[in-house]
Design a protein around this motif. Structure first.
Motif, PDB file in Angstrom:
ATOM      1  N   GLY A 162      11.039  -5.411 -11.380  1.00 39.03           N
ATOM      2  CA  GLY A 162       9.938  -4.718 -12.035  1.00 39.03           C
ATOM      3  C   GLY A 162       9.593  -3.406 -11.356  1.00 39.03           C
ATOM      4  N   LEU A 163       9.598  -3.395 -10.037  1.00 31.90           N
ATOM      5  CA  LEU A 163       9.275  -2.173  -9.302  1.00 31.90           C
ATOM      6  C   LEU A 163      10.341  -1.104  -9.509  1.00 31.90           C
ATOM      7  N   PRO A 219      13.350  -0.270   4.965  1.00 27.08           N
ATOM      8  CA  PRO A 219      13.987  -1.420   4.307  1.00 27.08           C
ATOM      9  C   PRO A 219      15.035  -0.970   3.299  1.00 27.08           C
ATOM     10  N   PRO A 220      16.041  -1.810   3.057  1.00 23.82           N
ATOM     11  CA  PRO A 220      17.162  -1.400   2.194  1.00 23.82           C
ATOM     12  C   PRO A 220      16.915  -1.549   0.704  1.00 23.82           C
ATOM     13  N   SER A 221      15.709  -1.955   0.309  1.00 24.27           N
ATOM     14  CA  SER A 221      15.413  -2.101  -1.116  1.00 24.27           C
ATOM     15  C   SER A 221      13.918  -1.908  -1.322  1.00 24.27           C
ATOM     16  N   ILE A 222      13.520  -1.835  -2.582  1.00 24.78           N
ATOM     17  CA  ILE A 222      12.119  -1.589  -2.894  1.00 24.78           C
ATOM     18  C   ILE A 222      11.252  -2.780  -2.545  1.00 24.78           C
ATOM     19  N   TYR A 223      11.815  -3.991  -2.613  1.00 24.30           N
ATOM     20  CA  TYR A 223      11.058  -5.199  -2.287  1.00 24.30           C
ATOM     21  C   TYR A 223      12.041  -6.316  -1.977  1.00 24.30           C
ATOM     22  N   ALA A 265       0.801  -1.227   0.000  1.00 28.96           N
ATOM     23  CA  ALA A 265       0.000   0.000   0.000  1.00 28.96           C
ATOM     24  C   ALA A 265       0.836   1.281   0.000  1.00 28.96           C
ATOM     25  N   PRO A 266       1.940   1.359   0.757  1.00 29.26           N
ATOM     26  CA  PRO A 266       2.736   2.593   0.727  1.00 29.26           C
ATOM     27  C   PRO A 266       3.279   2.908  -0.664  1.00 29.26           C
ATOM     28  N   GLN A 267       3.576   1.867  -1.452  1.00 40.87           N
ATOM     29  CA  GLN A 267       4.048   2.108  -2.814  1.00 40.87           C
ATOM     30  C   GLN A 267       2.893   2.423  -3.763  1.00 40.87           C
ATOM     31  N   GLU A 302      11.971   4.136 -11.871  1.00 41.46           N
ATOM     32  CA  GLU A 302      12.744   4.869 -12.882  1.00 41.46           C
ATOM     33  C   GLU A 302      11.825   5.587 -13.858  1.00 41.46           C
ATOM     34  N   ARG A 303      10.731   4.948 -14.236  1.00 44.49           N
ATOM     35  CA  ARG A 303       9.818   5.544 -15.206  1.00 44.49           C
ATOM     36  C   ARG A 303       9.190   6.819 -14.671  1.00 44.49           C
TER      37      ARG A 303
END
Length: 231
Positions: free
Chosen positions: A99-100, A87-91, A60-62, A105-106
């Motif tokens: 993919g995230l 957390p140290p990464s997106i997922y 949800a935060p993303q 980046e987009r």
């Protein structure tokens, strides 16, 4: 049951949500405020936060960040979108993270990983982050024009105060109230493990989908599914 939000774990969070450009979708009554603030956003820094504790619906935060970034782009609003994440990464799963990262980046999102939100200054529109594993007391202050916060979360009190919770020891103040600090992490891990190792979800899905089939409202299959569920 689910997890409970610890709104007082971040100093001035409750105060900020009540009167400043701070929102959170993690409360039923507060969620509509998020849209109001985003609709009135005219540009500047939009800061989105992810805590380090386990939370309900960790995507949800993303999701709200991507929705906001897309709205800004479509409306021609100049915005710097920052993701302040403990957390140290997106997922945590690299295949999903790949993919995230392309989505980030987009949209030109600026991810700030290992950033633990420890305080907000509502009167100044500032968020203070502790940089995890940084040298000494590494802190950074990020000004914002919009801030979406996710409160740290823990097991409900009746679990925290039950024999499921192990005694907490040697935890710093910044971790107070988290599952690691309040002793509920072993219990939550055991519950999750039981669900993963002893789950009958696939078996039930096969029975419903293959044995019973489509369950249109009012159909014999729907009645059969109800009887199956009650058996």
């Amino acid at each position: 049951m689910g997890a409970q939000g610890m709104w007082n774990a971040i100093p001035a969070l409750e105060e900020g949500i009540l009167k400043c450009n701070v929102a959170s979708n993690f409360d039923y009554d507060l969620a509509p405020l998020t849209w109001e603030l985003l609709r009135n956003f005219r540009g500047g820094t939009a800061l989105f936060h992810m805590p380090g504790t386990p939370i309900k619906c960790p995507g949800a935060p993303q999701k709200i960040m991507y929705l906001a970034a897309d709205r800004f782009r479509r409306a021609g609003i100049s915005a710097q979108v920052i993701y302040g994440s403990t957390p140290p990464s997106i997922y945590g799963i690299k295949e999903y993270a790949a993919g995230l990262n392309r989505v980030i980046e987009r949209y030109g999102i600026d991810p700030r990983y290992s950033h633990d939100l420890i305080e907000i200054h509502p009167d100044k529109n500032e968020a203070v982050f502790q940089i995890k594993n940084g040298p000494g007391d590494s802190r950074v202050t990020i000004p914002y024009d919009f801030l979406h916060v996710v409160p740290p979360q823990s097991a409900p009190d009746f679990i925290r105060r039950s024999p499921l919770a192990a005694p907490a020891a040697g935890r710093g103040a910044s971790e107070a109230g988290t599952p690691a600090a309040d002793g509920t992490l072993p219990g939550l891990t055991a519950i999750a493990g039981r669900g993963m190792m002893g789950s009958h979800a696939y078996q039930f899905l096969e029975e419903l989908s293959d044995a019973i089939g489509g369950r249109l409202t009012g159909s014999p299959q729907a009645a059969q599914a109800i009887e199956w569920g009650l058996a």
